[in-house]
Design a protein around this motif. Structure first.
Motif, PDB file in Angstrom:
ATOM      1  N   ILE A 299       0.845  -1.201   0.000  1.00 15.16           N
ATOM      2  CA  ILE A 299       0.000   0.000   0.000  1.00 15.16           C
ATOM      3  C   ILE A 299       0.875   1.242   0.000  1.00 15.16           C
TER       4      ILE A 299
ATOM      5  N   TYR B   6      -5.334   4.541   0.768  1.00 22.20           N
ATOM      6  CA  TYR B   6      -6.134   3.412   1.243  1.00 22.20           C
ATOM      7  C   TYR B   6      -7.182   3.893   2.246  1.00 22.20           C
TER       8      TYR B   6
ATOM      9  N   TYR C 247      -7.125   3.378  -5.082  1.00 19.30           N
ATOM     10  CA  TYR C 247      -7.056   3.248  -3.618  1.00 19.30           C
ATOM     11  C   TYR C 247      -7.304   1.789  -3.241  1.00 19.30           C
ATOM     12  N   LYS C 248      -6.821   1.413  -2.067  1.00 14.90           N
ATOM     13  CA  LYS C 248      -7.057   0.071  -1.551  1.00 14.90           C
ATOM     14  C   LYS C 248      -7.868   0.134  -0.265  1.00 14.90           C
TER      15      LYS C 248
END
Length: 365
Positions: A190, A195, A223-224
């Motif tokens: 990430i 995120y 985005y995560k």
């Protein structure tokens, strides 16, 4: 004054809201000269500590079975407290509170902290819910003093048991530890600020599956979604949640604390808590202490914190949650300055100390 604490799995570094509460609270009280012993459930303990920040630790064997471990451990802890000549037994949560009368019959004073109506949690079957409700009744009726962590809980005890002298003492949150941990981010795959974070136990009432489903519906702009946490007991729900998460590329960290968790809180885009049930969520308070934008369900415990209307979504409404997530990602990040004064652990510790002192002073009259 000797105080024995039960109803928690233990401290330090053991997953759970009650556990975090006890880890923050009791070292502060011990530092004021109080003799504090926390009775831990040995199956959760990963260390050989006999003391933690001035708090004595005793480990007792308990079968790790969801429906029985709390009550068996509490019974053994109360017997141990009697052998230690405890003045006060401080019982946390309504399940362990079922044994409040036993502690009273053994001549000890009892403080009961009600962390939330656990019988509303989806994980419990019919029999367990009945026993939890009975535990709430026993704790509320027979404890010398009752602490509630929210007005929502206080109103429940007034309406159901007419107990009007409960002490409202909120959960607290420590000062944030803004930090960097680039190696950990590299391990997770990430990037800072790229995120969304959810952190809690993997149990049905936290509704993390709703968060995964909502995230899968939106344009994520690379985005995560990161879920920090795990489950005490691997079951159908936790297995299905992990499968769903992996299907949608969600990052699962497992249970983390310390620098790993603080670094995630420092750099997340926003924090999300979609629960259908909470007492007063420490995870949300911790996210607020990091000045994070938050998106939370509109359950009473979350509403009591008094966020702006745009921070809430209708519990269970995945589409509305998805809309809130999309809005957050497509607009500039804005840090938020929350008023955290009433969630100060030092002030909370002083309030609990006052309760202990009043019990002993009254017993001497």
């Amino acid at each position: 004054m000797k105080i024995v604490v039960t109803g928690t799995r233990g401290i330090p570094n053991i997953m759970g809201g009650v556990e975090t509460h006890c880890e923050e609270l009791f070292p502060r009280i011990a530092a004021k000269g109080y003799d504090i012993t926390v009775i831990r459930r040995k199956s959760y303990v990963k260390d050989s500590l006999k003391e933690y920040k001035g708090v004595k630790l005793i480990d007792l064997e308990t079968p790790k079975k969801k429906s029985f471990e709390a009550i068996i451990h509490t019974f053994k802890a109360i017997i141990k407290a009697k052998s230690l000549h405890a003045d006060i037994v401080h019982i946390h949560a309504i399940g362990p509170a079922l044994l409040t009368p036993v502690a009273r019959l053994l001549g000890m004073k009892v403080v009961f902290t009600h962390h939330g109506p656990d019988y509303d949690r989806d994980k419990w079957g019919k029999t367990a819910k009945v026993m939890l409700k009975l535990g709430e009744r026993m704790g509320t009726t027979f404890a010398n003093e009752v602490i509630v962590i929210s007005n929502v809980i206080n109103n429940i005890l007034i309406q159901k048991y007419n107990r009007r002298d409960c002490h409202l003492i909120y959960n607290g949150v420590p000062k944030p530890d803004f930090c960097e941990f680039p190696e950990y981010f590299q391990e997770l795959g990430i990037e800072k600020g790229k995120y969304i974070l959810g952190m809690c136990r993997f149990v049905p009432e936290k509704n993390l599956h709703h968060l995964v489903e909502a995230f899968s519906k939106i344009n994520t702009y690379d985005y995560k979604l990161v879920l920090a946490g795990d489950t005490d007991f691997e079951d159908d729900y936790s297995r299905k949640l992990k499968e769903l998460a992996k299907k949608h590329g969600v990052v699962l960290t497992g249970f983390i604390k310390g620098t790993k968790l603080h670094s995630l809180l420092t750099h997340t885009r926003c924090f999300v808590l979609p629960s259908s049930h909470e007492g007063l969520p420490i995870a949300l308070l911790e996210a607020m202490s990091y000045n994070l934008p938050v998106i939370v369900s509109d359950i009473p415990a979350n509403l009591e914190i008094g966020l702006n209307p745009e921070n809430y979504f209708k519990v269970g409404n995945v589409d509305e949650l998805a809309e809130k997530l999309q809005y957050n990602l497509q607009n500039p990040l804005q840090r938020v300055e929350y008023n955290m004064q009433q969630y100060n652990w030092d002030n909370i510790a002083e309030q609990v100390q006052h309760i202990y002192n009043s019990i002993l002073n009254n017993s001497k009259k």
